[in-house]
Design a protein around this motif. Structure first.
Motif, PDB file in Angstrom:
ATOM      1  N   SER A   6     -16.715  75.644  -8.907  1.00 58.96           N
ATOM      2  CA  SER A   6     -18.381  75.257  -8.850  1.00 58.96           C
ATOM      3  C   SER A   6     -18.633  74.114  -8.358  1.00 58.96           C
ATOM      4  CB  SER A   6     -18.911  75.190 -10.397  1.00 58.96           C
ATOM      5  OG  SER A   6     -18.795  76.720 -10.841  1.00 58.96           O
ATOM      6  N   LYS A   7     -19.808  74.032  -7.482  1.00 59.90           N
ATOM      7  CA  LYS A   7     -20.407  72.658  -6.833  1.00 59.90           C
ATOM      8  C   LYS A   7     -21.932  72.749  -7.348  1.00 59.90           C
ATOM      9  CE  LYS A   7     -17.808  73.631  -2.681  1.00 59.90           C
ATOM     10  NZ  LYS A   7     -17.723  73.684  -1.056  1.00 59.90           N
ATOM     11  N   PHE A   8     -22.113  71.552  -7.956  1.00 54.04           N
ATOM     12  CA  PHE A   8     -23.464  71.476  -8.332  1.00 54.04           C
ATOM     13  C   PHE A   8     -24.252  70.310  -7.532  1.00 54.04           C
ATOM     14  CE2 PHE A   8     -20.745  72.457 -12.146  1.00 54.04           C
ATOM     15  CZ  PHE A   8     -21.358  73.511 -12.434  1.00 54.04           C
ATOM     16  N   ASN A   9     -25.663  70.796  -7.350  1.00 55.29           N
ATOM     17  CA  ASN A   9     -26.425  69.635  -6.589  1.00 55.29           C
ATOM     18  C   ASN A   9     -26.664  68.596  -7.585  1.00 55.29           C
ATOM     19  OD1 ASN A   9     -26.813  70.717  -4.096  1.00 55.29           O
ATOM     20  ND2 ASN A   9     -28.193  72.173  -4.672  1.00 55.29           N
ATOM     21  N   SER A  10     -25.818  67.694  -7.896  1.00 59.09           N
ATOM     22  CA  SER A  10     -25.868  66.613  -8.744  1.00 59.09           C
ATOM     23  C   SER A  10     -25.257  65.586  -8.507  1.00 59.09           C
ATOM     24  CB  SER A  10     -25.583  67.383 -10.177  1.00 59.09           C
ATOM     25  OG  SER A  10     -25.930  66.221 -11.241  1.00 59.09           O
ATOM     26  N   THR A  11     -25.225  64.471  -9.300  1.00 58.24           N
ATOM     27  CA  THR A  11     -24.573  63.281  -8.947  1.00 58.24           C
ATOM     28  C   THR A  11     -22.565  63.598  -8.911  1.00 58.24           C
ATOM     29  OG1 THR A  11     -24.388  62.491 -11.209  1.00 58.24           O
ATOM     30  CG2 THR A  11     -26.208  61.720  -9.868  1.00 58.24           C
ATOM     31  N   VAL A  12     -22.159  62.697  -8.288  1.00 59.76           N
ATOM     32  CA  VAL A  12     -20.551  62.839  -8.530  1.00 59.76           C
ATOM     33  C   VAL A  12     -20.248  62.441  -9.889  1.00 59.76           C
ATOM     34  CG1 VAL A  12     -18.464  61.350  -7.967  1.00 59.76           C
ATOM     35  CG2 VAL A  12     -20.280  61.661  -6.066  1.00 59.76           C
ATOM     36  N   LYS A  13     -20.966  61.924 -10.692  1.00 58.96           N
ATOM     37  CA  LYS A  13     -20.737  61.598 -12.008  1.00 58.96           C
ATOM     38  C   LYS A  13     -20.606  62.996 -12.860  1.00 58.96           C
ATOM     39  CE  LYS A  13     -22.615  59.008 -16.167  1.00 58.96           C
ATOM     40  NZ  LYS A  13     -23.373  58.186 -16.590  1.00 58.96           N
ATOM     41  N   GLU A  14     -21.700  63.631 -12.613  1.00 58.92           N
ATOM     42  CA  GLU A  14     -22.213  64.826 -13.433  1.00 58.92           C
ATOM     43  C   GLU A  14     -21.134  65.972 -12.761  1.00 58.92           C
ATOM     44  OE1 GLU A  14     -25.899  64.479 -12.165  1.00 58.92           O
ATOM     45  OE2 GLU A  14     -26.117  62.789 -13.637  1.00 58.92           O
ATOM     46  N   ASN A  15     -20.794  66.103 -11.613  1.00 60.89           N
ATOM     47  CA  ASN A  15     -19.894  66.926 -11.137  1.00 60.89           C
ATOM     48  C   ASN A  15     -18.461  66.711 -11.866  1.00 60.89           C
ATOM     49  OD1 ASN A  15     -20.438  69.192  -8.542  1.00 60.89           O
ATOM     50  ND2 ASN A  15     -21.989  67.349  -8.443  1.00 60.89           N
ATOM     51  N   VAL A  16     -18.043  65.674 -12.048  1.00 61.35           N
ATOM     52  CA  VAL A  16     -16.843  65.295 -12.614  1.00 61.35           C
ATOM     53  C   VAL A  16     -16.825  65.386 -14.201  1.00 61.35           C
ATOM     54  CG1 VAL A  16     -14.976  63.862 -12.920  1.00 61.35           C
ATOM     55  CG2 VAL A  16     -16.133  63.981 -10.652  1.00 61.35           C
ATOM     56  N   GLY A  17     -18.106  64.748 -14.575  1.00 60.69           N
ATOM     57  CA  GLY A  17     -18.201  64.987 -15.872  1.00 60.69           C
ATOM     58  C   GLY A  17     -18.035  66.110 -16.805  1.00 60.69           C
ATOM     59  N   LEU A  18     -18.714  67.043 -16.159  1.00 56.73           N
ATOM     60  CA  LEU A  18     -18.778  68.521 -16.751  1.00 56.73           C
ATOM     61  C   LEU A  18     -17.550  68.854 -17.254  1.00 56.73           C
ATOM     62  CD1 LEU A  18     -21.526  70.143 -15.010  1.00 56.73           C
ATOM     63  CD2 LEU A  18     -21.756  69.146 -16.863  1.00 56.73           C
ATOM     64  N   GLY A  19     -16.354  68.280 -16.573  1.00 53.17           N
ATOM     65  CA  GLY A  19     -14.940  68.669 -17.160  1.00 53.17           C
ATOM     66  C   GLY A  19     -14.830  68.572 -18.761  1.00 53.17           C
ATOM     67  N   TYR A  20     -15.377  67.676 -18.861  1.00 50.86           N
ATOM     68  CA  TYR A  20     -15.538  67.188 -20.651  1.00 50.86           C
ATOM     69  C   TYR A  20     -16.813  66.457 -20.789  1.00 50.86           C
ATOM     70  CZ  TYR A  20     -13.497  65.867 -24.842  1.00 50.86           C
ATOM     71  OH  TYR A  20     -13.273  65.673 -26.392  1.00 50.86           O
ATOM     72  N   VAL A  21     -17.685  67.480 -21.255  1.00 54.87           N
ATOM     73  CA  VAL A  21     -19.108  66.847 -21.458  1.00 54.87           C
ATOM     74  C   VAL A  21     -19.027  65.869 -22.702  1.00 54.87           C
ATOM     75  CG1 VAL A  21     -20.223  68.964 -20.433  1.00 54.87           C
ATOM     76  CG2 VAL A  21     -19.654  68.712 -22.832  1.00 54.87           C
TER      77      VAL A  21
END
Length: 712
Positions: free
Chosen positions: A522-537
């Motif tokens: 998945s690619k999200f129209n969000s920040t780098v932080k959130e795109n990476v951080g969703l791996g462990y919210v």
């Protein structure tokens, strides 16, 4: 529809909401009935006669016939009372008051007409006789003004109370709908009847947006029937009490004609204008935020990562916060009032309408019919005509609403197909050395496909070992990965995890033990932080954890040069969120928004892949994670970057002492990478044709050896 043969009765959970203060525990809410008979009645109502196996489109109007009437009665009998009890339990006193006030408001028009008639009669007396007294006229006018002021106050109070009840009920059903969407897995959503049921359930939820909103009727809107019925009875009573003699009958007929005439004119083009319901900029932003989060919950594109990374609770809580803010904004806007609004509440125009009949006095000077009687007749007859029309429309909407209610009740009882029955469920069997996988005669065919994607898959991978899956395109590699990740089921065979049948493990518990990179990440129209951080919210707010994941994934090579570093908003145009304008919509309160006004930054395919790998490393080092599965994680990277990623995977899968603590499975088309694995599975036409170490397979001189020699 119900995936279990005997679906259990489940209790609805009540989310916290400021407008939903309760005096008793949530567990005391009565449960909604089992969906078996409700689901059958709902499905039967959609069946097209004489066309076996064909159904009406979701949301289509059901024909009003005997069969559908019986289906509606079944749904009403089985779930209406339970659902109303749940909704009533959110605000017991306010809900009861709402019903009482609506009945009272239904009686109000008859009293208003009677009061107007008395005033008009007093004016008639003034003109036709010498018995008129100003004091009596002033007393009647003051009484009428006070009555109208009281009506305005009552209507305002009833509307406010009704709004609170509706908002709480609306938040409740929306919360349940989003929560259920997040619970359901891919195999469940692949069932067309399930999707249709969820679509009509969504229409039912939308019906709570207001009285008759979207042409739908919610359970609380059924109070309209009571209000209309009380209004109809009161007007009929007035007409019966005043009708007597030829003169009165003539006045009644004249009033009937004057009431029907506007309806005839309206039918030929005289339509009323619609009120302006546009949002303010802040309300629009809030609405967009909650809608984006809701769309994420409904997304099929991101479904696999939502399930595997356990994003459901985060999405639900984020949507809940946005939805509460939206409801608060709506309620605040409704509390604003000004002098013109107050005058409208007093209905002064109705009083003027009654006084407009004074010129007709000359026509009735020699008649026993008073002008007040004429005004009362006209108002009552007109009200009866419109009330009957509204009542019939409401009943028709209610009939269709019953089936949408049935869809909601059935949808809330759908169980994810991958969830084991409660009596068979086992806790995940922990293993300090990683996850042992044993596949025995696994086969799987995608729904609607004639050819099996997996056929008789057999292999054993011991805890702590690494496995490379190789083969030609279309050989079933990614399908096998989905089975191992437990995002899809298999048709036949067994898959054992640490010696336990994977079908006995709750998917949510199993997914906590794995980390992955999907081929179609998945690619999200969000920040780098959130795109990476969703791996462990759980570590989404940890700057250090995200920086480490970015470093492990090799994304630090370009993230540092981005305009705002990890706060840079990324452009994922072409996926679920094609517009960057509403990117904050998927970011709950508390997220960084420093770059919210900057243009989203585009990444190359290789850079996006590093972001996806970094997302997987957010949880890869967690002690509870036993399996790392990577589906083509370096397909867009050069050889140097590829080797670095696999070196990192090897480091992460070992303890500080160098002991293997995690099992690693990766799919690759680069055989130079595959030789790093302890075991290699060569797949052809949906099955594993060769299994062993790199050296063993070269010695066999089979398909793998030929493919390897062709690649070097």
């Amino acid at each position: 529809m119900c995936t279990d043969p005997k679906p259990s009765r489940r209790r609805y959970s009540q989310p916290h909401h400021p407008a939903t203060q309760r005096s008793r525990a949530n567990s005391q809410l009565p449960p909604i009935t089992s969906c078996r008979c409700v689901q059958k009645a709902w499905l039967a109502s959609r069946a097209i006669p004489r066309r076996k196996g064909t159904y009406l489109m979701p949301g289509a109007q059901r024909p009003l016939n005997e069969a559908n009437f019986k289906h509606a009665m079944t749904i009403t009998r089985e779930c209406a009372l339970d659902l109303l009890k749940v909704l009533w339990g959110i605000h017991p006193y306010r809900t009861t008051l709402m019903f009482f006030l609506n009945i009272l408001r239904g009686l109000s028009p008859a009293f208003r007409c009677y009061s107007q008639a008395m005033i008009v009669d007093e004016l008639q007396s003034f003109i036709t006789s010498d018995c008129f007294t100003w004091s009596r006229l002033v007393r009647l006018l003051v009484t009428e003004i006070l009555r109208r002021a009281f009506d305005g106050f009552l209507d305002s109070f009833a509307t406010t109370n009704e709004r609170i009840v509706h908002d709480s009920a609306r938040f409740f059903v929306e919360y349940q709908q989003v929560a259920q969407r997040l619970r359901l897995d891919i195999p469940t959503l692949a069932d067309p009847h399930v999707r249709d049921c969820l679509q009509e359930s969504d229409l039912f939820v939308r019906s709570f947006n207001g009285m008759g909103g979207f042409g739908l009727l919610s359970p609380f809107d059924f109070v309209q029937i009571l209000a209309l019925a009380s209004e109809l009875v009161s007007h009929i009573f007035v007409l019966l009490s005043l009708t007597g003699g030829t003169a009165h009958l003539g006045a009644l007929l004249f009033s009937l004609f004057s009431a029907v005439l506007p309806m005839i004119l309206d039918r030929y083009g005289l339509a009323t204008s619609q009120a302006d319901n546009s949002y303010s900029p802040q309300e629009a932003k809030t609405a967009e935020r909650q809608e984006k989060l809701r769309s994420l919950a409904y997304s099929d594109v991101h479904r696999s990562e939502i399930l595997v990374f356990g994003l459901g609770p985060w999405i639900l809580s984020s949507w809940s916060a946005a939805r509460r803010a939206m409801l608060t904004d709506e309620r605040y806007s409704l509390t604003k009032s000004n002098l013109p609004d107050m005058l409208k509440e007093m209905n002064v125009s109705d009083l003027l309408f009654a006084l407009q009949n004074i010129p007709l006095l000359l026509m009735f000077q020699s008649s026993s019919v008073s002008l007040g009687s004429l005004a009362l007749y006209r108002s009552s007859v007109q009200s009866v005509v419109f009330t009957v029309g509204n009542l019939l429309t409401t009943i028709r909407m209610a009939f269709q609403g019953v089936f949408l209610m049935g869809a909601f009740c059935a949808a809330m009882n759908i169980q994810p197909r991958l969830d084991p029955p409660d009596e068979d469920a086992l806790k995940y069997p922990t293993n300090s050395g990683g996850m042992k996988l044993e596949a025995r005669h696994l086969s799987y065919t995608y729904p609607g496909s004639k050819d099996a994607s997996l056929k008789d898959i057999n292999f054993t991978l011991n805890a702590g070992e690494s496995l490379a899956i190789v083969g030609y395109n279309g050989s079933g590699k990614s399908t096998l990965a989905k089975v191992l990740l437990r995002t899809i089921d298999f048709d036949t065979g067994e898959l054992l995890v640490n010696g336990v049948d994977i079908r006995r493990l709750p998917p949510r518990d199993y997914h906590r033990r794995i980390s992955t990179v999907f081929q179609g990440f998945s690619k999200f129209n969000s920040t780098v932080k959130e795109n990476v951080g969703l791996g462990y919210v759980q570590k989404l707010s940890s700057h250090a954890a995200i920086e480490r994941a970015i470093r492990l994934g090799g994304a630090d090579s370009f993230v540092g040069s981005l305009p705002s570093g990890i706060k840079t908003k990324l452009d994922a145009t072409g996926f679920d969120y094609p517009s960057c304008a509403g990117m904050n919509a998927m970011v709950p309160s508390g997220f960084s928004s420093a770059s919210s006004n900057k243009i989203p930054h585009g990444l190359s395919g290789g850079e996006w892949q590093r972001i996806a790998v970094s997302r997987a490393f957010m949880r890869a080092e967690r002690p509870e994670v036993d399996l790392l599965l990577f589906d083509e994680p370096t397909s867009s990277l050069d050889s140097h970057a590829q080797n670095k990623v696999f070196d990192t995977i090897d480091d992460v899968s070992r303890s500080s002492a160098g002991k293997r603590t995690k099992t690693v499975v990766f799919i690759t088309h680069r055989l130079s990478t595959a030789r790093r694995a302890d075991k290699i599975a060569m797949m052809e036409r949906g099955t594993i044709t060769e299994f062993g170490s790199h050296e063993e397979l070269l010695k066999r001189d089979g398909s793998y050896a030929a493919l390897y020699r062709a690649s070097v």
